[in-house]
Every structure is written in C-alpha cells, then in structure tokens.
Design an enzyme around this catalytic site. Structure first.
Site, PDB file in Angstrom:
ATOM      1  N   PHE A 177      45.128  45.734  46.019  1.00 46.91           N
ATOM      2  CA  PHE A 177      45.373  44.327  45.695  1.00 46.91           C
ATOM      3  C   PHE A 177      46.691  43.883  46.309  1.00 46.91           C
ATOM      4  O   PHE A 177      47.555  44.692  46.654  1.00 46.91           O
ATOM      5  CB  PHE A 177      45.384  44.107  44.178  1.00 46.91           C
ATOM      6  CG  PHE A 177      46.490  44.819  43.450  1.00 46.91           C
ATOM      7  CD1 PHE A 177      47.692  44.172  43.192  1.00 46.91           C
ATOM      8  CD2 PHE A 177      46.341  46.136  43.024  1.00 46.91           C
ATOM      9  CE1 PHE A 177      48.720  44.825  42.527  1.00 46.91           C
ATOM     10  CE2 PHE A 177      47.354  46.800  42.353  1.00 46.91           C
ATOM     11  CZ  PHE A 177      48.551  46.141  42.105  1.00 46.91           C
ATOM     12  N   CYS A 178      46.832  42.565  46.459  1.00 51.16           N
ATOM     13  CA  CYS A 178      48.058  41.961  46.970  1.00 51.16           C
ATOM     14  C   CYS A 178      48.166  40.560  46.373  1.00 51.16           C
ATOM     15  O   CYS A 178      47.409  40.207  45.475  1.00 51.16           O
ATOM     16  CB  CYS A 178      48.054  41.929  48.501  1.00 51.16           C
ATOM     17  SG  CYS A 178      46.625  41.086  49.209  1.00 51.16           S
ATOM     18  N   THR A 179      49.081  39.751  46.862  1.00 53.68           N
ATOM     19  CA  THR A 179      49.357  38.461  46.231  1.00 53.68           C
ATOM     20  C   THR A 179      48.181  37.495  46.341  1.00 53.68           C
ATOM     21  O   THR A 179      47.698  36.971  45.340  1.00 53.68           O
ATOM     22  CB  THR A 179      50.611  37.815  46.854  1.00 53.68           C
ATOM     23  OG1 THR A 179      51.679  38.755  46.838  1.00 53.68           O
ATOM     24  CG2 THR A 179      51.003  36.562  46.085  1.00 53.68           C
ATOM     25  N   ILE A 206      46.105  38.611  43.427  1.00 52.90           N
ATOM     26  CA  ILE A 206      46.642  38.470  42.075  1.00 52.90           C
ATOM     27  C   ILE A 206      46.567  37.024  41.600  1.00 52.90           C
ATOM     28  O   ILE A 206      46.233  36.752  40.439  1.00 52.90           O
ATOM     29  CB  ILE A 206      48.111  38.943  42.040  1.00 52.90           C
ATOM     30  CG1 ILE A 206      48.216  40.411  42.453  1.00 52.90           C
ATOM     31  CG2 ILE A 206      48.720  38.747  40.648  1.00 52.90           C
ATOM     32  CD1 ILE A 206      49.618  40.822  42.882  1.00 52.90           C
TER      33      ILE A 206
END
Length: 247
Positions: A177-179, A206
C-alpha cells in the site's frame, strides 16, 4: 462563509510522445482557472495534485485527459479550508514516480487490486505479508498495524530492499500500500517482473481506504502523510491538527 477548497489528485500511465509540448497549455488553463499545485509529465504518463474550486479543478482535469489521451485515470478528491499549495507548477520528468528501474512496463506487469472494503479481511489472512512502500518519514506518523517498514528514504531505494529480502517474500501473498496508489503500481509491477505471482495492492491507496471504510476496524494507526502544506490528514481526510506547514 468562504467556499472550501477542492484538492484533486490524478495519475495515469499513458504513452505521451512529446510531454514537454503540454506544459504551456496546462499552465495557461491552470492559471486562468486559479489553480495551484503540481502536474508532473513524462513519456510514461502524468501524476498530479492541484487545488481550486470544484468546478475549476475538474476543468483542468478534463484538459489534462484530453491532452494526454488517457483512457484510464485514477482520481481522488478531498477538501481543505484553504489552498494547500502555493502556486501552480508543471514539470517535465523522466518518471512520474521515480523508482529508477529501466523498461518497467506497468501495463504488462500489474499487481492485483484489492478494494478498500476488502482490505482489512485480506491483510489479516494467514500467509499474507503486508508492506508499506512509502518512505520512513511518512511511516513515522502512521501506517497499518503489522505492516513492514522497509526503512527507505526515497522510493528509489525500494528495489534494493526487495533484492535484499527475497527470503522474507518468497512463498507469501504480498500486499502493498501507499498514499494514493501510484507507488504501488510500480512496486507491484517490479515484483511481478522478477517472478512473484501473488502480488496485491490497495486500490486507491490509504486515502481511498480512509474515505471508503472510515477506518472502522482501526487497522490504520496514526495520520496519513501528504505532500503539500497540510503535511498530514486524519481519518476524516481533513488536515490533521498540528501538522499544517505555515509559510
């Protein structure tokens, strides 16, 4: 009462033949519509985050899509009481998210998307390893429970971390996952290109997860770092108290 500011983030991997030619056109429409933020252009596509009125950010997005010919654009919208950017910048780059891996085709090698509503269930399954692909200074203020921190200072260091951790990753279902999703497009593509098959990533990142789930199971812990004057957002996606960068 002042109108709240709309923040629009959008990216697309699309072949742009002469990205430099788009810069004056995007600056023209952006300044005409009082837009602030950053638009990055490269042969591989565009990555952008900009703010203004709801009507005007969508006008700029439509122009960006028309100029690049993109058919598949990842878009997220949230809001702020004031502009989180100081001015409009349109920049030419070698990559829209720099990882320094040559000839990585994100269309050919693509991880499996996990919808935000299914994320909590997926990452708590056995044999799933959860990796935060962001940098350490981002992870310091918030991440998912039990996520591995690769301790990178830049995304360019992530491929080396993968090479050094094959024993950890081998035979696992890998969830990343990332922003906002763009880094995971490349990180999952990297792993798929070197032979990992069960590679997954959080669709929309996210920010989409917080919008869709409201962190109902409290698996997300802390704040989410963002690359503008807000510096961080809370679970409701509004600027987190105490983080705003005052200029």
């Amino acid at each position: 009462m002042n109108e709240r500011i709309t923040i629009l983030s959008a990216y697309s991997f699309v072949n742009i033949i002469e990205p430099a030619n788009l810069i004056p056109k995007l600056l023209l429409v952006g300044k005409k519509k009082y837009i602030r933020g950053t638009i990055l252009l490269a042969n591989e596509g565009f990555n952008s985050s900009f703010s203004g009125s709801y009507e005007n950010v969508n006008i700029v997005l439509k122009q960006l899509i028309a100029l690049t010919g993109s058919k598949d654009v990842n878009v997220k919208i949230n809001y702020s009481p004031v502009h989180p950017f100081q001015k409009l910048k349109v920049r030419l780059k070698r990559e829209i998210i720099a990882m320094n891996v040559k000839d990585l085709n994100v269309d050919v090698f693509k991880g499996h998307y996990i919808e935000p509503k299914d994320w909590d269930e997926f990452i708590t399954k056995q044999n799933v390893i959860l990796i935060d692909t962001r940098n350490e200074y981002e992870i310091d203020i918030g991440t998912f429970k039990s996520a591995i921190n690769p301790r990178t200072e830049t995304f360019k260091q992530f491929p080396a971390w993968v090479q050094q951790n094959h024993a950890l990753l081998q035979g696992k279902k890998i969830a990343m996952f990332c922003t906002g999703g763009i880094r995971c497009e490349k990180s999952t593509s990297l792993l798929k290109s070197i032979g990992y098959n069960e590679v997954y990533h959080l669709k929309g990142g996210i920010l989409q997860y917080l919008e869709d789930t409201h962190n109902k199971n409290n698996l997300w812990q802390g704040k989410c770092f963002v690359f503008d004057d807000r510096r961080a957002v809370a679970d409701d996606l509004y600027p987190a108290e105490g983080y705003w960068l005052h200029r």
